[in-house]
Design a protein around this motif. Sequence first.
Motif, mmCIF file in Angstrom:
data_model
loop_
_atom_site.group_PDB
_atom_site.id
_atom_site.type_symbol
_atom_site.label_atom_id
_atom_site.label_comp_id
_atom_site.label_asym_id
_atom_site.label_seq_id
_atom_site.Cartn_x
_atom_site.Cartn_y
_atom_site.Cartn_z
ATOM 1 N N ILE A 7 35.428 34.480 39.747
ATOM 2 C CA ILE A 7 36.299 34.772 38.596
ATOM 3 C C ILE A 7 37.295 33.628 38.465
ATOM 4 C CG2 ILE A 7 38.026 36.342 37.620
ATOM 5 C CD1 ILE A 7 35.335 37.684 37.877
ATOM 6 N N LYS A 8 37.417 33.098 37.251
ATOM 7 C CA LYS A 8 38.462 32.103 37.007
ATOM 8 C C LYS A 8 39.498 32.689 36.054
ATOM 9 C CE LYS A 8 39.714 27.572 35.375
ATOM 10 N NZ LYS A 8 39.406 26.391 34.570
ATOM 11 N N VAL A 9 40.767 32.480 36.358
ATOM 12 C CA VAL A 9 41.818 32.966 35.452
ATOM 13 C C VAL A 9 42.819 31.864 35.145
ATOM 14 C CG1 VAL A 9 41.670 35.355 36.338
ATOM 15 C CG2 VAL A 9 43.381 33.798 37.301
ATOM 16 N N HIS A 10 43.506 32.043 34.025
ATOM 17 C CA HIS A 10 44.711 31.267 33.702
ATOM 18 C C HIS A 10 45.899 32.217 33.815
ATOM 19 C CE1 HIS A 10 42.577 27.988 31.071
ATOM 20 N NE2 HIS A 10 42.259 27.933 32.361
ATOM 21 N N ALA A 11 46.884 31.832 34.622
ATOM 22 C CA ALA A 11 48.065 32.683 34.798
ATOM 23 C C ALA A 11 49.255 31.966 34.174
ATOM 24 C CB ALA A 11 48.309 32.945 36.277
ATOM 25 N N SER A 302 50.540 36.584 23.467
ATOM 26 C CA SER A 302 50.320 38.028 23.545
ATOM 27 C C SER A 302 49.467 38.431 24.746
ATOM 28 C CB SER A 302 49.690 38.541 22.251
ATOM 29 O OG SER A 302 48.498 37.835 22.023
ATOM 30 N N SER A 303 48.702 37.485 25.309
ATOM 31 C CA SER A 303 47.937 37.820 26.519
ATOM 32 C C SER A 303 48.733 37.452 27.748
ATOM 33 C CB SER A 303 46.634 37.032 26.608
ATOM 34 O OG SER A 303 46.028 36.925 25.376
ATOM 35 N N GLY A 304 48.482 38.172 28.805
ATOM 36 C CA GLY A 304 49.006 37.768 30.094
ATOM 37 C C GLY A 304 47.953 36.915 30.777
ATOM 38 N N VAL A 305 47.699 37.177 32.065
ATOM 39 C CA VAL A 305 46.667 36.446 32.802
ATOM 40 C C VAL A 305 45.332 36.596 32.066
ATOM 41 C CG1 VAL A 305 45.427 36.276 34.984
ATOM 42 C CG2 VAL A 305 47.864 36.901 34.982
ATOM 43 N N GLU A 306 44.690 35.483 31.780
ATOM 44 C CA GLU A 306 43.424 35.544 31.037
ATOM 45 C C GLU A 306 42.227 35.262 31.944
ATOM 46 O OE1 GLU A 306 43.602 34.290 26.597
ATOM 47 O OE2 GLU A 306 44.835 32.854 27.688
ATOM 48 N N ILE A 307 41.199 36.089 31.788
ATOM 49 C CA ILE A 307 39.949 35.849 32.514
ATOM 50 C C ILE A 307 39.188 34.784 31.723
ATOM 51 C CG2 ILE A 307 37.884 36.924 33.519
ATOM 52 C CD1 ILE A 307 40.561 38.349 34.277
ATOM 53 N N ILE A 308 38.981 33.631 32.362
ATOM 54 C CA ILE A 308 38.321 32.518 31.667
ATOM 55 C C ILE A 308 36.807 32.564 31.882
ATOM 56 C CG2 ILE A 308 38.175 29.993 31.558
ATOM 57 C CD1 ILE A 308 40.798 31.314 30.494
ATOM 58 N N LYS A 309 36.413 32.963 33.095
ATOM 59 C CA LYS A 309 34.977 32.935 33.428
ATOM 60 C C LYS A 309 34.729 34.016 34.465
ATOM 61 C CE LYS A 309 33.270 29.431 35.676
ATOM 62 N NZ LYS A 309 33.174 28.009 36.033
ATOM 63 N N ALA A 310 33.802 34.896 34.159
ATOM 64 C CA ALA A 310 33.515 35.948 35.143
ATOM 65 C C ALA A 310 32.031 35.876 35.495
ATOM 66 C CB ALA A 310 33.854 37.311 34.581
#
Lengths: 310, 310
Positions: A7-11, A302-310
């Motif tokens: 899982i990759k996220v942007h925080a 409007s988004s918080g932590v975003e899932i970039i790649k799952a």
Amino acid sequence: MVTEKIIKVHAPATVANMVCGFDILGFAVKEPYDEMWIRLTEQPGITIINKDDYQLPAEPEKNVAGAALLAMLEELTQPVGFELTIRKHIKPGSGVGSSAASSAGAVVAANTLLNGVFSKEDLVRFAMNGEKLASGVKHADNIAPCIYGGVTLIRSIHPLDIVALTAPPLFVTIVHPQIEVRTADARSILKKQVYLKDAIKQWGNIAGLVSGLLQSDYALIGRSLEDVLIEPVRSILIPGFNTVKQKSREAGALGGGISGSGPSIFMLSKDEATAIAVEKVMQDEYQQLGLDHHTYVTTIHSSGVEIIKA
Amino acid sequence: MVTEKIIKVHAPATVANMVCGFDILGFAVKEPYDEMWIRLTEQPGITIINKDDYQLPAEPEKNVAGAALLAMLEELTQPVGFELTIRKHIKPGSGVGSSAASSAGAVVAANTLLNGVFSKEDLVRFAMNGEKLASGVKHADNIAPCIYGGVTLIRSIHPLDIVALTAPPLFVTIVHPQIEVRTADARSILKKQVYLKDAIKQWGNIAGLVSGLLQSDYALIGRSLEDVLIEPVRSILIPGFNTVKQKSREAGALGGGISGSGPSIFMLSKDEATAIAVEKVMQDEYQQLGLDHHTYVTTIHSSGVEIIKA
């Protein structure tokens, strides 16, 4: 062969307090953000890999993301192992929720790996352990907007009560002057008691700000962005603060103040052109003071932590 | 023959503070209300006729409605004379904005005679002189809802900044135990300084309440109706307060507290049946304590002072 799931996220960075909303308001911005990757490991426990130059500790119990994940592991019935890779872009100590991004990003990413067994409120609870490690206090005013996105109200910490507030489009200009203000120091200089008449002014402004946000009343937002209690004390730790604030307002900003406990300063504007004019004000002031600095022009996200790649 | 123009108004009772919103929030109720009639006189100046049994002074400078009208006269370029007849139904000293109803009713009625030369904000300013006469303080948390209707936020007194807040339908139960609490006394027992940590709880609740009202979130309204600063001090002046509050919540009320500086207590409910059950709780408690009392079951009223006949 099993395909390993990563899982990759942007925080995102977050701005706590929002001038008059000390300890109860915060918002997420679109940029900057940290990049994080997580995967399950066969060995239970936490492994942290830092992929940046900030020389943050890799031992889970000394790393804010690690502390957040350890709190999550305690509530899992089965032993689980995570390997978390962090590439920070939000400079630690800048006052825009760097530790919160690490903690919140880690638990959102881990929860995605676990198919969302935990609620957002659970994730805030876990991530607050990272804040405790970073500053000694389990505050949620960066964590909550980092996880919920947008502007969030933390009505109460015990029990945890988080309210997402809708807001009209707002541009954010941030300047980070390269000086160090430790959150613990910024807390210790606050007076334990305040005058009731000042507290009344403060909660009038808080009520005005919440109302302005929910009713998309930019003028009311501007009038309410006033802090008679915390800013007069804390701003003395930030060179150039008063000039930046005054000239930003003259350049058209609705208002703004100290981001979190500083040293970053943020200003809100109704449109991008004003936000860019405000950035120029900030750059001019810190060039004149001869202080290294970074600036950002971004938006409330409007988004918080975003899932970039799952 | 010239037909003499008489304006008749109903000036509603109001509930100031709204638990956590000390000095900044208030709302108008549908009942009780004062009846007032006003007409122009040839002789400049103010004449006041009291048509009730409260033995309030008729000298304009000693009467709250008179004080409000005198402030209005000062801003008129030509000499004007008013004859104001007042029939009060809101008992003075009950804590539901009796003086505000007189002052606000008078200036709204007079402004109607003058074809609306003054803004609502002007009228609040004039009427605050009545509050000054009644309690020594120019507060606006009864005046503003009495003139604007509904729930109002007084973000700031200097400069005056009033914000009308939309609210979902809310039923109000009020009990007035027949004891005297002077506004000046209720103010003097408050501490001048408060703990910052308590002020933070308070403004968390204020933000929650404003958000709950604007977003029609009854549960959030209920959770936010908590006052950690003023109520613990003032409620000791009101016998039965804690029992009424606890049993009203058990009967289904969202919450409530002291109306203004007391002695009246109000409770908010989502529906009329609950509001009536709450009334029973209040009556039982004061019957048991052997205290005379009045109760009302009413609603938050979206209108302020109403023109009944022009």
